[in-house]
Write an enzyme that holds these catalytic residues in place. Sequence first.
Site, PDB file in Angstrom:
ATOM      1  N   LYS A   9      11.586  -7.380 -25.111  1.00  0.00           N
ATOM      2  CA  LYS A   9      10.748  -8.641 -25.830  1.00  0.00           C
ATOM      3  C   LYS A   9      11.473  -8.924 -27.189  1.00  0.00           C
ATOM      4  O   LYS A   9      11.488 -10.240 -27.434  1.00  0.00           O
ATOM      5  CB  LYS A   9       9.363  -8.057 -26.246  1.00  0.00           C
ATOM      6  CG  LYS A   9       8.563  -8.088 -24.663  1.00  0.00           C
ATOM      7  CD  LYS A   9       7.141  -8.009 -25.039  1.00  0.00           C
ATOM      8  CE  LYS A   9       6.225  -7.954 -23.800  1.00  0.00           C
ATOM      9  NZ  LYS A   9       4.947  -7.870 -24.118  1.00  0.00           N
ATOM     10  N   ASN A  59      -5.469  -0.743 -39.930  1.00  0.00           N
ATOM     11  CA  ASN A  59      -4.525   0.097 -39.389  1.00  0.00           C
ATOM     12  C   ASN A  59      -4.399   1.463 -40.215  1.00  0.00           C
ATOM     13  O   ASN A  59      -4.941   1.638 -41.265  1.00  0.00           O
ATOM     14  CB  ASN A  59      -3.264  -0.628 -39.600  1.00  0.00           C
ATOM     15  CG  ASN A  59      -1.960   0.022 -38.658  1.00  0.00           C
ATOM     16  OD1 ASN A  59      -2.405  -0.036 -37.277  1.00  0.00           O
ATOM     17  ND2 ASN A  59      -0.878   0.560 -39.366  1.00  0.00           N
TER      18      ASN A  59
END
Length: 277
Positions: free
Chosen positions: A66, A151
């Site tokens: 990607k 996170n």
Amino acid sequence: MKRLYGVIGNPIGHSLSPVMHNDAFEHLKMDAHYHAFLVKEEVLGEAVRGLKALGISGFNVTTPHKVAIMDYLDEIDPLAKQIGAVNTVVHKDGKLIGYNTDGIGFVRALQSISSEPLQEKRILLLGAGGASRAIYFSLADAGVKEIDVANRTVDKAKELIAACTATVHSVALSLEKATKEQGNYDIIIQTTTIGMHPRVEHTPLQISSLKKGTIVSDIIYNPFETKILCEAKEQGAIIQNGIDMFVYQGALAFEMWTGCVPNIERMKQLVIRKLGG
């Protein structure tokens, strides 16, 4: 002449994209075929040039290509450039043009289960990796004004927030702080691999104090209901697994390639059946 589409990746044998797209072509009576191409990293450039030379009409890009694919394209859509990844390529007027339908597909999937505009919602993103980045930028592009990012490494969440040029109010949180503040959010989006098969007993966030009507969405679809979704359902939340995102991003790519809108519900039910649901 039959039009050719496909997906490139490594591994690729597990991909549900060929089944989904070929069924849509058949349903819409289109003379087209979608094929899965195994492409190793060391021959990516040659593969892309080969697909272009063959006259492929468009293709999807999956792991691990990607980011690397961007070096071999003629043009890249501004949103895909900002996200830093491409998952859909359109072959138009002799040019390969890269887009990212992951984030937009997720936003459309989320809108499909929300009774109110997303722009008015306060959103918590769990994770700061590639999937989170695509979703964060696409939510911002759609006009969402409040997106916090939690996170394990808070600095990574800060980096994600800092990279966005849109006007968004965002705070970087630890997972511990996010757990305590979960009741402040209208939507919680789980973008990590935590809870994916086979480690199904894991969760990035213990769900314990959601407010009424909270939407909890997980981009994982194996299992269909991760631990975080099970806990959220017990709290009365509206839950959504990753099948919707997969289908909507695929449908958007299909639309970009063909100009036709496929039957989303048909696509979704086919994918669920193929996954054994």
